[in-house]
Every structure is written in C-alpha cells, then in structure tokens.
Design a protein around this motif. Structure first.
Motif, mmCIF file in Angstrom:
data_model
loop_
_atom_site.group_PDB
_atom_site.id
_atom_site.type_symbol
_atom_site.label_atom_id
_atom_site.label_comp_id
_atom_site.label_asym_id
_atom_site.label_seq_id
_atom_site.Cartn_x
_atom_site.Cartn_y
_atom_site.Cartn_z
ATOM 1 N N ARG A 1 0.818 -1.209 0.000
ATOM 2 C CA ARG A 1 0.000 0.000 0.000
ATOM 3 C C ARG A 1 0.854 1.264 0.000
ATOM 4 N NH1 ARG A 1 -5.004 -0.337 3.660
ATOM 5 N NH2 ARG A 1 -5.684 1.180 2.130
ATOM 6 N N SER B 1 4.232 8.080 -2.732
ATOM 7 C CA SER B 1 3.339 6.974 -2.380
ATOM 8 C C SER B 1 2.502 7.314 -1.147
ATOM 9 C CB SER B 1 4.112 5.671 -2.177
ATOM 10 O OG SER B 1 4.797 5.644 -0.947
ATOM 11 N N GLU C 1 -0.291 9.455 -2.481
ATOM 12 C CA GLU C 1 -1.270 8.600 -3.167
ATOM 13 C C GLU C 1 -2.107 7.812 -2.157
ATOM 14 O OE1 GLU C 1 1.290 6.329 -5.670
ATOM 15 O OE2 GLU C 1 1.495 7.938 -7.149
ATOM 16 N N TYR C 2 -1.467 7.321 -1.113
ATOM 17 C CA TYR C 2 -2.172 6.579 -0.063
ATOM 18 C C TYR C 2 -3.219 7.469 0.605
ATOM 19 C CZ TYR C 2 -2.988 4.059 4.297
ATOM 20 O OH TYR C 2 -3.585 3.429 5.362
ATOM 21 N N GLU D 1 -4.683 10.118 -0.673
ATOM 22 C CA GLU D 1 -5.755 10.353 -1.640
ATOM 23 C C GLU D 1 -6.692 9.153 -1.701
ATOM 24 O OE1 GLU D 1 -4.132 11.438 -5.455
ATOM 25 O OE2 GLU D 1 -3.009 13.106 -4.582
ATOM 26 N N ASP D 2 -6.128 7.942 -1.712
ATOM 27 C CA ASP D 2 -6.945 6.722 -1.732
ATOM 28 C C ASP D 2 -7.807 6.622 -0.481
ATOM 29 O OD1 ASP D 2 -5.801 6.047 -4.153
ATOM 30 O OD2 ASP D 2 -4.452 4.525 -3.303
ATOM 31 N N GLN D 3 -7.223 6.940 0.668
ATOM 32 C CA GLN D 3 -7.970 6.888 1.930
ATOM 33 C C GLN D 3 -9.102 7.915 1.922
ATOM 34 O OE1 GLN D 3 -6.826 3.832 2.878
ATOM 35 N NE2 GLN D 3 -7.255 4.606 4.895
ATOM 36 N N HIS D 4 -8.820 9.103 1.391
ATOM 37 C CA HIS D 4 -9.839 10.144 1.302
ATOM 38 C C HIS D 4 -10.988 9.689 0.407
ATOM 39 C CE1 HIS D 4 -11.676 14.088 1.070
ATOM 40 N NE2 HIS D 4 -11.675 13.973 -0.245
ATOM 41 N N GLU D 5 -10.665 9.113 -0.745
ATOM 42 C CA GLU D 5 -11.692 8.637 -1.676
ATOM 43 C C GLU D 5 -12.516 7.506 -1.047
ATOM 44 O OE1 GLU D 5 -14.064 8.220 -5.074
ATOM 45 O OE2 GLU D 5 -12.853 9.873 -4.309
ATOM 46 N N GLU D 6 -11.863 6.602 -0.365
ATOM 47 C CA GLU D 6 -12.580 5.507 0.300
ATOM 48 C C GLU D 6 -13.539 6.053 1.366
ATOM 49 O OE1 GLU D 6 -11.514 1.682 3.085
ATOM 50 O OE2 GLU D 6 -10.082 2.264 1.524
#
Length: 87
Positions: free
Chosen positions: A34, A52, A55-56, A58-63
């Motif tokens: 991750r 990274s 990006e992590y 951003e992914d957590q925010h989107e989730e």
C-alpha cells in the motif's frame, strides 16, 4: 532508465506522524504493497517514497468519501429515493 533524482524519501517515523499511526504499521503498509518503500543506506533502514504517501492519503480520502455516500444512501427513505407516490 527513469530519473529518480527528485524522489523524496521519508523515514517510517515521519510517515507515521503524518498518518497518525505507529512506525511499525508504516512498515506493514509497505509489506502489504500500500506504500512504496525500500531499505536504503548502510546500515539499511526503511525509507518510504513521499509520492506513495500522497497517493495513499488520496486513496484513503476517496474511500472515506465513498463510504459516507454509501451510508447516506442507506439512511435515505424510499420516498426520498423514488419520489412520492401519487394517488
């Protein structure tokens, strides 16, 4: 070969502070794929790519955003979803 001269690396403790977790958990995220990281230097120490981490996050925010929308849709009543039935 890609140019890595502008890649910034962070220590697990720095990443842990940013994410609000323990440094051991940061290394676990690297092992899980991750976060991108590598053991660098002598003696070898974990270093995590700043990109990274971004990006992590951003992914957590989107989730989180998707989960909030999911909860909101589950709490909506049927009239709100389908409109009021006309007599």
């Amino acid at each position: 070969m890609p140019d890595n001269s502008d890649v910034r690396y962070l220590a697990p403790a720095q990443v842990a502070e940013l994410l609000g977790i323990e440094a051991d958990e940061v290394v676990e995220l690297v092992h899980a794929g991750r976060l991108r990281g590598a053991r660098l230097g002598s003696p070898a120490r974990w270093r995590i790519e700043q990109l990274s981490v971004d990006e992590y996050l951003e992914d957590q925010h989107e989730e989180t955003r998707r989960m909030a929308l999911w909860r909101e849709s589950n709490e909506a009543s049927f009239p709100e979803l389908w409109g009021r039935r006309r007599p």
